[in-house]
Design a protein around this motif. Structure first.
Motif, mmCIF file in Angstrom:
data_model
loop_
_atom_site.group_PDB
_atom_site.id
_atom_site.type_symbol
_atom_site.label_atom_id
_atom_site.label_comp_id
_atom_site.label_asym_id
_atom_site.label_seq_id
_atom_site.Cartn_x
_atom_site.Cartn_y
_atom_site.Cartn_z
ATOM 1 N N THR A 73 55.661 -62.056 -4.023
ATOM 2 C CA THR A 73 54.917 -62.216 -5.270
ATOM 3 C C THR A 73 55.393 -61.170 -6.271
ATOM 4 N N ALA A 74 55.013 -61.330 -7.495
ATOM 5 C CA ALA A 74 55.405 -60.365 -8.537
ATOM 6 C C ALA A 74 54.867 -58.978 -8.196
ATOM 7 N N ALA A 75 53.651 -58.893 -7.683
ATOM 8 C CA ALA A 75 53.062 -57.605 -7.316
ATOM 9 C C ALA A 75 53.831 -56.949 -6.172
ATOM 10 N N THR A 79 55.930 -53.313 -6.170
ATOM 11 C CA THR A 79 55.699 -52.265 -5.172
ATOM 12 C C THR A 79 56.993 -51.886 -4.476
ATOM 13 N N LEU A 80 57.794 -52.890 -4.104
ATOM 14 C CA LEU A 80 59.075 -52.630 -3.452
ATOM 15 C C LEU A 80 60.008 -51.857 -4.369
ATOM 16 N N SER A 81 60.012 -52.180 -5.657
ATOM 17 C CA SER A 81 60.857 -51.467 -6.622
ATOM 18 C C SER A 81 60.440 -50.001 -6.733
ATOM 19 N N LEU A 82 59.135 -49.751 -6.748
ATOM 20 C CA LEU A 82 58.646 -48.370 -6.816
ATOM 21 C C LEU A 82 59.098 -47.573 -5.590
ATOM 22 N N GLY A 112 49.035 -46.605 -4.752
ATOM 23 C CA GLY A 112 47.937 -47.067 -5.598
ATOM 24 C C GLY A 112 47.872 -48.585 -5.667
ATOM 25 N N ARG A 113 49.017 -49.239 -5.640
ATOM 26 C CA ARG A 113 49.060 -50.703 -5.679
ATOM 27 C C ARG A 113 48.838 -51.307 -4.299
ATOM 28 N N LYS A 119 56.119 -47.584 4.066
ATOM 29 C CA LYS A 119 57.261 -46.865 3.513
ATOM 30 C C LYS A 119 56.827 -45.799 2.515
ATOM 31 N N ALA A 120 55.825 -46.106 1.708
ATOM 32 C CA ALA A 120 55.340 -45.117 0.748
ATOM 33 C C ALA A 120 54.699 -43.930 1.470
#
Length: 274
Positions: A73-75, A79-82, A112-113, A119-120
């Motif tokens: 999904t876009a969300a 998150t993956l990009s961050l 936060g998302r 991974k974060a």
């Protein structure tokens, strides 16, 4: 014709007629009985072929089934990009700075998302690990103020990380151990009095300011200008020895200074005698 010849002829004709009327029943019977035996052997051979060969004849192999990839999904893509930006910043040791482009910023935004993102979470722990390791290295170098700053940075990333408490304890133990250990008295080794043409330089030459370094080397520069003699540099650090030569050569503009360097802890420059 005599009677004997007539009797013989009659006997021969009788035998010939008997042979023509004989039916070969046994031969026919044997041939008919042999046929089923041959047919049975042929059928048996066909039946004993391996089952896998029989089954695979004329059957094409099926292509492997490829499962379609899950569409993010876009969300999820954001998150993956961050996380990817956070990992890049971590590799470049941009941990808390610059303010708008650092690893902690990206990993915290990803959490936060997506709270609990694996991974974060690992990225945040990695930042704390780097700061605590830097704190220990600074403490080993007797720079306790820098060690404290690194620990404060780690605390600002994740105050709940137990590694911060553990490293603080290790640093305090090191400080206490050193405080109760008598300091060894360092005795400056005696230096020989320089002979004519020899110039002793301070061991801490390159911890001085630029003006102070030039002031220490200036007598050598003046003498080389006047005599045009080659020099020998006795210094334990090759890089610093080359730097001494470059300073002297750059200030003697009339000719190129000839020099040799020796890896010895004499901290001296000597003019070569002709």
């Amino acid at each position: 014709m005599s009677k004997n010849r007539v009797s013989l002829l009659f006997f021969v004709l009788f035998l010939t007629g008997c042979q023509g009327n004989v039916v070969p029943s046994k031969s026919v019977s044997l041939e008919r009985e042999a046929e089923p035996v041959i047919e049975t052997e042929r059928v048996t051979l066909e039946a004993t072929q391996p089952m896998d060969e029989q089954d695979t004849l004329g059957v094409e192999e099926e292509a492997p089934i490829v499962k379609p990839e899950k569409q993010l999904t876009a969300a999820e893509r954001l998150t993956l990009s961050l996380i990817e930006q956070g990992e890049a910043a971590l590799s470049a040791e941009r941990l808390l700075t610059p303010e708008d482009d650092n690893a902690n910023l990206y990993f915290q935004a990803a959490l936060g998302r997506d709270p609990g993102n694996f991974k974060a979470t690992l990225g945040i722990a990695a930042i704390v690990d780097v700061y605590t390791q830097w704190a220990w290295e600074a403490a080993l170098s007797h720079d306790y103020n820098k060690s404290d700053r690194y620990l404060e940075s780690a605390h600002s990333v994740n105050p709940e990380d137990p590694m911060i408490v553990e490293m603080s304890s290790r640093v305090n133990d090191l400080m206490n151990k050193r405080a109760h250990t008598p300091k060894a008295v360092y005795k400056q080794p005696e230096r020989k009095e320089p002979k004519e043409g020899q110039y002793l330089l301070p061991e801490s030459l390159f911890s001085l300011s630029e003006d102070e370094i030039i002031a220490e080397i200036q007598p050598i520069i003046d003498e080389v200008r006047k005599t045009e003699q080659a020099i020998e540099i006795y210094w334990p650090d090759d890089k610093e020895a080359r730097l001494i030569y470059q300073i002297i050569n750059s200030r003697v503009t009339a000719f190129r200074v000839r020099a040799m360097t020796y890896h010895r802890a004499d901290y001296m420059v000597e003019l070569q005698q002709d």
